[in-house]
Design a protein around this motif. Structure first.
Motif, mmCIF file in Angstrom:
data_model
loop_
_atom_site.group_PDB
_atom_site.id
_atom_site.type_symbol
_atom_site.label_atom_id
_atom_site.label_comp_id
_atom_site.label_asym_id
_atom_site.label_seq_id
_atom_site.Cartn_x
_atom_site.Cartn_y
_atom_site.Cartn_z
ATOM 1 N N ALA A 65 0.833 -0.941 -0.070
ATOM 2 C CA ALA A 65 -0.013 -0.015 0.023
ATOM 3 C C ALA A 65 0.982 1.278 -0.017
ATOM 4 O O ALA A 65 0.564 2.039 -0.660
ATOM 5 C CB ALA A 65 -0.933 0.125 1.298
ATOM 6 N N ARG A 66 1.781 1.180 0.850
ATOM 7 C CA ARG A 66 2.846 2.428 0.835
ATOM 8 C C ARG A 66 3.760 2.502 -0.489
ATOM 9 O O ARG A 66 3.734 3.755 -0.875
ATOM 10 C CB ARG A 66 3.940 2.245 2.095
ATOM 11 C CG ARG A 66 4.918 3.181 2.281
ATOM 12 C CD ARG A 66 5.714 3.119 3.172
ATOM 13 N NE ARG A 66 6.736 4.027 3.389
ATOM 14 C CZ ARG A 66 8.150 3.679 2.866
ATOM 15 N NH1 ARG A 66 8.492 2.661 2.258
ATOM 16 N NH2 ARG A 66 8.791 4.546 2.967
ATOM 17 N N LEU A 67 4.097 1.545 -1.065
ATOM 18 C CA LEU A 67 4.721 1.546 -2.164
ATOM 19 C C LEU A 67 3.858 2.012 -3.433
ATOM 20 O O LEU A 67 4.461 2.891 -4.354
ATOM 21 C CB LEU A 67 5.442 0.117 -2.884
ATOM 22 C CG LEU A 67 6.680 0.449 -3.387
ATOM 23 C CD1 LEU A 67 7.900 0.659 -2.525
ATOM 24 C CD2 LEU A 67 6.923 -0.562 -4.223
ATOM 25 N N GLU A 68 2.498 1.699 -3.389
ATOM 26 C CA GLU A 68 1.681 2.255 -4.337
ATOM 27 C C GLU A 68 1.570 3.657 -4.325
ATOM 28 O O GLU A 68 1.265 4.449 -5.469
ATOM 29 C CB GLU A 68 0.283 1.242 -4.292
ATOM 30 C CG GLU A 68 0.341 0.153 -4.911
ATOM 31 C CD GLU A 68 -0.956 -0.681 -4.887
ATOM 32 O OE1 GLU A 68 -1.210 -1.426 -5.694
ATOM 33 O OE2 GLU A 68 -1.471 -0.640 -3.656
ATOM 34 N N LYS A 72 2.541 6.545 -7.106
ATOM 35 C CA LYS A 72 1.994 7.546 -7.856
ATOM 36 C C LYS A 72 2.550 8.867 -7.690
ATOM 37 O O LYS A 72 2.502 9.427 -8.718
ATOM 38 C CB LYS A 72 0.492 7.513 -6.924
ATOM 39 C CG LYS A 72 -0.356 6.386 -7.457
ATOM 40 C CD LYS A 72 -1.740 6.316 -6.592
ATOM 41 C CE LYS A 72 -2.479 4.920 -6.721
ATOM 42 N NZ LYS A 72 -3.137 5.046 -5.442
ATOM 43 N N ARG A 73 2.830 9.058 -6.441
ATOM 44 C CA ARG A 73 3.825 10.550 -6.375
ATOM 45 C C ARG A 73 4.942 10.603 -7.462
ATOM 46 O O ARG A 73 5.251 11.849 -7.814
ATOM 47 C CB ARG A 73 4.121 10.675 -4.860
ATOM 48 C CG ARG A 73 2.748 11.028 -4.038
ATOM 49 C CD ARG A 73 3.315 11.521 -2.933
ATOM 50 N NE ARG A 73 2.885 10.567 -1.786
ATOM 51 C CZ ARG A 73 3.193 10.398 -0.529
ATOM 52 N NH1 ARG A 73 4.032 11.423 -0.014
ATOM 53 N NH2 ARG A 73 2.710 9.779 0.326
ATOM 54 N N ALA A 74 5.775 9.320 -7.474
ATOM 55 C CA ALA A 74 6.691 9.433 -8.301
ATOM 56 C C ALA A 74 6.639 9.287 -9.691
ATOM 57 O O ALA A 74 7.582 9.077 -10.634
ATOM 58 C CB ALA A 74 7.780 8.342 -7.784
ATOM 59 N N ASP A 75 5.230 9.328 -10.102
ATOM 60 C CA ASP A 75 4.875 9.111 -11.749
ATOM 61 C C ASP A 75 5.421 7.770 -12.332
ATOM 62 O O ASP A 75 5.755 7.494 -13.280
ATOM 63 C CB ASP A 75 5.612 10.210 -12.767
ATOM 64 C CG ASP A 75 4.718 11.356 -12.541
ATOM 65 O OD1 ASP A 75 3.626 11.225 -12.395
ATOM 66 O OD2 ASP A 75 5.120 12.582 -12.959
ATOM 67 N N LEU A 76 5.358 6.880 -11.249
ATOM 68 C CA LEU A 76 5.810 5.333 -11.631
ATOM 69 C C LEU A 76 4.175 4.803 -11.600
ATOM 70 O O LEU A 76 3.695 4.897 -10.631
ATOM 71 C CB LEU A 76 6.542 4.826 -10.757
ATOM 72 C CG LEU A 76 7.025 3.350 -11.066
ATOM 73 C CD1 LEU A 76 8.114 3.181 -12.182
ATOM 74 C CD2 LEU A 76 7.834 2.765 -9.783
ATOM 75 N N PHE A 80 2.897 -1.849 -11.632
ATOM 76 C CA PHE A 80 4.506 -2.055 -11.891
ATOM 77 C C PHE A 80 5.195 -2.113 -10.612
ATOM 78 O O PHE A 80 6.107 -3.159 -10.354
ATOM 79 C CB PHE A 80 5.204 -1.182 -12.651
ATOM 80 C CG PHE A 80 6.665 -1.453 -13.095
ATOM 81 C CD1 PHE A 80 7.093 -2.618 -13.629
ATOM 82 C CD2 PHE A 80 7.615 -0.663 -12.442
ATOM 83 C CE1 PHE A 80 8.447 -3.016 -13.684
ATOM 84 C CE2 PHE A 80 9.100 -1.161 -12.453
ATOM 85 C CZ PHE A 80 9.394 -2.200 -13.073
ATOM 86 N N ALA A 81 5.169 -1.212 -9.897
ATOM 87 C CA ALA A 81 5.878 -0.874 -8.517
ATOM 88 C C ALA A 81 5.482 -2.068 -7.383
ATOM 89 O O ALA A 81 6.300 -2.660 -7.086
ATOM 90 C CB ALA A 81 5.329 0.228 -7.862
ATOM 91 N N LYS A 82 4.136 -2.512 -7.741
ATOM 92 C CA LYS A 82 3.775 -3.533 -6.805
ATOM 93 C C LYS A 82 4.300 -4.978 -7.383
ATOM 94 O O LYS A 82 4.403 -5.658 -6.332
ATOM 95 C CB LYS A 82 1.924 -3.705 -6.928
ATOM 96 C CG LYS A 82 1.444 -4.538 -6.208
ATOM 97 C CD LYS A 82 -0.244 -4.532 -6.516
ATOM 98 C CE LYS A 82 -0.934 -5.716 -5.733
ATOM 99 N NZ LYS A 82 -2.373 -5.495 -5.737
#
Ligand SMILES: C=C(O[C@@H]1C=C(C(=O)O)C=C[C@H]1O)C(=O)O
Length: 101
Positions: A65-68, A72-76, A80-82
Motif C-alpha cells: 500500500a505504501r509503495l503504491e 503514484k507520487r513518483a509518476d511510476l 508495476f511498483a507492486k
C-alpha cells in the motif's frame, strides 16, 4: 523526412546523455537492492534463530500500500511498483526459508 547532419549529431548527444543517466540510476538500483538484501538477510537469521515464520503477510500488505502511494507520487505505474516489490519479497522469503532449512 531526412534529418540534417546537425540534427543527427544533436540526437546522438541527447541519446548519450540519457544513457549516462540510465547507467547511473541502474547502479543506484543495484547498490540499493544490495543494501536491502543485507537487512533482509539479517531479518532472516533473526527469524530462524527465534523460530519465526519466513513471511509476514500483514507487513507485506502495508508495504505494498505504501509503495503504491509512493509510486503514484513518483509518476511510476503503481501496478508495476507492486509487481516489482512482490518479486523482491518472494526472493527474500525464499532466502528466509533457506535459513530455516
Ligand atoms: C523482511 C521480512 O520478511 C519478509 C520479506 C519482506 C520484505 O522483503 O520486505 C517483508 C515481509 C516478510 O514477508 C520481514 O518480515 O520484515
Amino acid at each position: 523526412m531526412t534529418d540534417a547532419p546537425n540534427d543527427v549529431t544533436r540526437a546522438a548527444q541527447i541519446l548519450k546523455e540519457h544513457r549516462e543517466s540510465i547507467d547511473r540510476l541502474d547502479a543506484i538500483l543495484v547498490y540499493t537492492l544490495g543494501e536491502r538484501f543485507k537487512h533482509t538477510q539479517a531479518v532472516g537469521k533473526l527469524k530462524a534463530d527465534h523460530d519465526l515464520p519466513p513471511s509476514d503477510p500483514a507487513r507485506e500488505e502495508h508495504q505494498i500500500a505504501r509503495l503504491e502511494d509512493l509510486a503514484k507520487r513518483a509518476d511510476l505505474d503503481p501496478d508495476f511498483a507492486k509487481k516489482f516489490l512482490n518479486f523482491i519479497i518472494q526472493e527474500v522469503i525464499r532466502h528466509h526459508k533457506e535459513h530455516q532449512a
